[in-house]
Design a protein around this motif. Structure first.
Motif, short mmCIF file in Angstrom:
data_model
loop_
_atom_site.label_atom_id
_atom_site.label_comp_id
_atom_site.label_asym_id
_atom_site.label_seq_id
_atom_site.Cartn_x
_atom_site.Cartn_y
_atom_site.Cartn_z
N ILE A 214 -3.76 -6.81 -4.96
CA ILE A 214 -2.76 -5.77 -5.26
C ILE A 214 -1.88 -6.20 -6.43
N PRO B 100 4.39 -4.47 -6.65
CA PRO B 100 5.31 -4.02 -5.59
C PRO B 100 6.28 -5.13 -5.21
N ASP C 67 7.50 -4.28 0.16
CA ASP C 67 6.47 -3.25 0.02
C ASP C 67 5.08 -3.86 0.11
N LEU C 68 4.91 -5.03 -0.48
CA LEU C 68 3.61 -5.70 -0.44
C LEU C 68 3.26 -6.10 0.99
N LYS D 19 4.31 -4.72 3.71
CA LYS D 19 4.02 -3.50 4.46
C LYS D 19 2.63 -2.99 4.16
N GLU D 20 2.23 -3.07 2.88
CA GLU D 20 0.93 -2.54 2.47
C GLU D 20 -0.23 -3.34 3.07
#
Length: 237
Positions: free
Chosen positions: A144, A153, A157-158, A160-161
């Protein structure tokens, strides 16, 4: 993968390994790898191997006695311990001066895990060893941030992803890749910048834009902090 003759081949599947013992001083290694595959090979003399596995003069694994034309030892699955060490071996985690020491230590660690029997160790269930699921998520996190390296991110956020809490993401990523998430990304950018400078594909201003820096002075400062010289000095050298 074959040794000397194609008909004496080992079919290695994903996450698999094999140990081969041969008496010839020289051996041709033939292999066919699918796209994006990685093969790590460790060559070690039998004498040195025996010295590593010798306790009070007793050799734990003695391969001098092997006879016959088929020197191939049965394949073995690579567990999460071995995957972690292999990844650390192929990821640059130290400077060039210390890297030989780092590699030597990791090879010792690799051999100790490789020859450990399941009954001797319960490391697979140890909470400090990343599970297969966690390793997959950590690799996804890497993909990512590299895919969108100019606008990655945030850490929350990372996390969570990829489905990890922030603490576990930070801890496991550093353990697996040898650096925190954004330090790893910075190192990747600097390696890419060095490659572009060596290949003379882009000038400093173009590399600045390519790597997502808002100003060339920011890129130059980051490059100098990493390598001790400016991009221009590096190009000249």
């Amino acid at each position: 993968m074959a040794f000397n003759f194609e008909h004496c081949a080992i079919n290695l599947t994903a996450d698999n390994s094999s140990m081969v013992y041969f008496k010839d001083e020289q051996m041709n290694v033939l292999f066919n790898l699918p796209p994006d595959a990685e093969l790590t090979v460790v060559l070690i003399s039998i004498e040195y191997f025996h010295s590593l596995f010798s306790i009070d003069g007793t050799v734990l694994f003695n391969y001098n006695s092997l006879k016959g034309e088929n020197p191939i030892i049965e394949p073995k699955e690579i567990n999460s311990n071995l995957k972690l060490i292999l990844n650390q071996l192929t990821t640059k985690q130290t400077n060039d001066t210390l890297r030989p020491i780092f590699i030597k230590g990791k090879i010792y660690e690799l051999l100790s895990y490789y020859f450990s029997k399941p009954t001797e160790s319960n490391n697979e269930s140890c909470p400090y060893i990343a599970t297969e699921e966690t390793i997959t998520k950590i690799k996804h996190a890497k993909q990512i941030i590299l895919k969108d390296m100019n606008n990655p991110p945030s850490l929350p956020d990372l996390a969570k992803e990829v489905g990890l809490n922030i603490k576990k993401l930070k801890t496991e990523f550093k353990e697996f890749y040898g650096a925190p998430v954004f330090t790893f990304l910075l190192n990747y950018k600097m390696e890419l910048a060095k490659k572009l400078l060596i290949e003379n594909q882009l000038n400093v201003n173009e590399i600045t834009v390519h790597l997502g820096y808002s100003a060339s002075s920011h890129f130059i400062a980051a490059f100098k902090r990493t390598y001790g010289i400016t991009p221009k000095q590096f190009s000249k050298s």
